[in-house]
Design an enzyme around this catalytic site. Structure first.
Site, PDB file in Angstrom:
ATOM      1  CB  CYS A  73      31.553  37.484  36.456  1.00 32.10           C
ATOM      2  SG  CYS A  73      31.170  39.055  35.649  1.00 32.10           S
ATOM      3  CG  HIS A 161      29.595  38.338  41.009  1.00 32.82           C
ATOM      4  ND1 HIS A 161      30.928  38.012  41.105  1.00 32.82           N
ATOM      5  CD2 HIS A 161      29.487  39.169  39.953  1.00 32.82           C
ATOM      6  CE1 HIS A 161      31.605  38.631  40.146  1.00 32.82           C
ATOM      7  NE2 HIS A 161      30.751  39.337  39.435  1.00 32.82           N
ATOM      8  CD  GLU A 163      31.035  35.966  44.051  1.00 30.34           C
ATOM      9  OE1 GLU A 163      31.707  36.829  43.465  1.00 30.34           O
ATOM     10  OE2 GLU A 163      30.334  35.117  43.443  1.00 30.34           O
TER      11      GLU A 163
END
Length: 184
Positions: A73, A161, A163
């Site tokens: 990002c 993202h 994660e």
């Protein structure tokens, strides 16, 4: 053991980036964005997400460490901006589930996700124009440049993202980055 550090650009998910790497058996740590790159001994660097370019500390200097760098990002936006691309406000804005089309199935970071994947992403800001030497690797209806790579320089970025649990194949993206770091 492979060591990959996460440079904290003040994102709300930075701890999850470290956790994803740790869960893969990678030696990892979160570093403050003002940590001098010369003090870092690592096989790779993750530039975390974050709120804005005003709080990136020394992140730009990490692009010249001669180890692979993975921008997430805001981290991707830092790479694009530093290498001569253009970053601007997104039309979509905040966080949402997004269907991403992989446009380069040979890319070492996201190619294995082809033909598409579902991700969690913020589009308040995004890369609007690729820097010279970069390949456009993923796109969506929300954002033209969802991912980019410069394999020669070892610089990679995704707008989303990987994660977070909402991203379907996020772990695979981290596994691919670990493989890039281990092969370099």
């Amino acid at each position: 053991m492979t060591r990959i550090v996460v440079l904290d650009l003040h994102g709300q998910f930075t701890h999850l980036e470290r956790r994803a790497l740790r869960d893969m058996g990678v030696d990892t740590a979160i570093l403050d964005a003002d940590t001098p790159p010369a003090e870092v001994d690592a096989d790779g660097v993750v530039l975390s997400g974050g709120p804005d370019m005003d709080r990136i500390g020394r992140a730009r200097e990490y692009l010249d460490l001669e180890v692979p760098v993975f921008g997430i990002c805001l981290g991707m936006q830092v790479i694009a901006d530093e290498r001569g691309g253009r970053v601007g406000g997104g039309d979509y804005g905040g966080y949402a589930d997004v269907d991403v089309e992989i446009v380069d199935d040979e890319d070492p970071l996201v190619g294995s996700l082809a033909p598409d994947t579902r991700v969690w992403a913020s589009h308040a800001d995004e890369v609007k124009e690729l820097p010279d030497g970069f390949t456009h690797t993923a796109t969506s209806d929300v954002c033209g440049i969802e991912a980019m790579s410069n394999v020669e320089e070892g610089l990679y970025g995704v707008q989303w993202h990987p994660e977070v649990a909402h991203t379907e194949e996020g772990e695979e993206v981290f596994e691919n980055f670990v493989a890039i770091c281990e092969s370099g």
